[in-house]
Motif scaffolding. Structure first.
Motif, PDB file in Angstrom:
ATOM      1  N   VAL A 133       0.861  -1.173   0.000  1.00 59.93           N
ATOM      2  CA  VAL A 133       0.000   0.000   0.000  1.00 59.93           C
ATOM      3  C   VAL A 133       0.903   1.231   0.000  1.00 59.93           C
ATOM      4  N   GLU A 134       0.783   2.054  -1.047  1.00 61.89           N
ATOM      5  CA  GLU A 134       1.603   3.251  -1.176  1.00 61.89           C
ATOM      6  C   GLU A 134       1.165   4.344  -0.207  1.00 61.89           C
ATOM      7  N   SER A 135      -0.133   4.554  -0.110  1.00 61.12           N
ATOM      8  CA  SER A 135      -0.629   5.590   0.793  1.00 61.12           C
ATOM      9  C   SER A 135      -2.061   5.270   1.190  1.00 61.12           C
ATOM     10  N   LEU A 136      -2.467   5.885   2.229  1.00 60.95           N
ATOM     11  CA  LEU A 136      -3.820   5.682   2.743  1.00 60.95           C
ATOM     12  C   LEU A 136      -4.373   7.029   3.148  1.00 60.95           C
ATOM     13  N   ASN A 137      -5.452   7.440   2.515  1.00 62.15           N
ATOM     14  CA  ASN A 137      -6.092   8.705   2.862  1.00 62.15           C
ATOM     15  C   ASN A 137      -7.202   8.451   3.872  1.00 62.15           C
ATOM     16  N   ILE A 138      -7.410   9.407   4.731  1.00 59.57           N
ATOM     17  CA  ILE A 138      -8.453   9.317   5.736  1.00 59.57           C
ATOM     18  C   ILE A 138      -9.458  10.431   5.471  1.00 59.57           C
ATOM     19  N   SER A 139     -10.720  10.076   5.371  1.00 61.36           N
ATOM     20  CA  SER A 139     -11.763  11.059   5.112  1.00 61.36           C
ATOM     21  C   SER A 139     -12.738  11.119   6.273  1.00 61.36           C
ATOM     22  N   GLU A 140     -13.216  12.308   6.515  1.00 63.95           N
ATOM     23  CA  GLU A 140     -14.255  12.552   7.515  1.00 63.95           C
ATOM     24  C   GLU A 140     -15.446  13.129   6.754  1.00 63.95           C
ATOM     25  N   ILE A 141     -16.495  12.321   6.607  1.00 60.68           N
ATOM     26  CA  ILE A 141     -17.663  12.716   5.821  1.00 60.68           C
ATOM     27  C   ILE A 141     -18.914  12.502   6.660  1.00 60.68           C
ATOM     28  N   HIS A 142     -19.838  13.428   6.580  1.00 58.46           N
ATOM     29  CA  HIS A 142     -21.100  13.317   7.302  1.00 58.46           C
ATOM     30  C   HIS A 142     -22.237  13.106   6.299  1.00 58.46           C
ATOM     31  N   TYR A 152      -1.623  22.109  -0.555  1.00 58.54           N
ATOM     32  CA  TYR A 152      -0.397  21.430  -0.985  1.00 58.54           C
ATOM     33  C   TYR A 152      -0.057  20.351   0.036  1.00 58.54           C
ATOM     34  N   GLU A 153       0.841  19.427  -0.345  1.00 59.89           N
ATOM     35  CA  GLU A 153       1.272  18.363   0.571  1.00 59.89           C
ATOM     36  C   GLU A 153       1.941  18.929   1.822  1.00 59.89           C
ATOM     37  N   TYR A 181      -7.615  13.691   4.616  1.00 62.53           N
ATOM     38  CA  TYR A 181      -6.244  13.792   5.107  1.00 62.53           C
ATOM     39  C   TYR A 181      -5.343  12.794   4.390  1.00 62.53           C
ATOM     40  N   SER A 182      -4.075  13.159   4.226  1.00 61.31           N
ATOM     41  CA  SER A 182      -3.090  12.238   3.663  1.00 61.31           C
ATOM     42  C   SER A 182      -2.740  11.185   4.709  1.00 61.31           C
ATOM     43  N   ASP A 183      -1.965  10.206   4.281  1.00 60.52           N
ATOM     44  CA  ASP A 183      -1.557   9.153   5.217  1.00 60.52           C
ATOM     45  C   ASP A 183      -0.640   9.682   6.311  1.00 60.52           C
ATOM     46  N   THR A 184      -0.074  10.873   6.123  1.00 56.01           N
ATOM     47  CA  THR A 184       0.773  11.479   7.154  1.00 56.01           C
ATOM     48  C   THR A 184      -0.007  12.421   8.066  1.00 56.01           C
TER      49      THR A 184
END
Length: 83
Positions: free
Chosen positions: A3-12, A50-51, A25-28
């Motif tokens: 897995v190269e990256s994992l994004n985290i989303s907060e959605i309602h 930007y990153e 959010y980015s994986d960092t």
């Protein structure tokens, strides 16, 4: 599998539609964008970063339609938007 990256989303959601503030959010852990939904449609100002965390774009939506775009360089200065 790598897995190269994992994004985290907060959605309602409300009544099965996106509603309110959505953050991604980015994986960092750096905020990538934030946007607002009303009855499943983008509404208000979407901010894309930007990153490094600086503001890159501000896109204003009205009922899912873009009405204005502002672009910024990494120093925070407003610049012409490129196609």
């Amino acid at each position: 599998m790598k897995v190269e990256s994992l994004n985290i989303s907060e959605i309602h959601f409300q009544s099965g539609q996106k509603e309110g503030l959505h953050k991604d959010y980015s994986d960092t852990g750096v905020l990538r964008f934030e946007k607002t939904y009303k009855a499943g449609k983008e509404e208000g100002v979407t901010k894309v970063y930007y990153e490094t965390g600086e503001l890159e774009y501000e896109i204003t939506f009205q009922a899912d339609t873009i009405v204005a775009v502002k672009c910024f360089n990494k120093s925070g200065n407003q610049v012409p938007c490129e196609d």
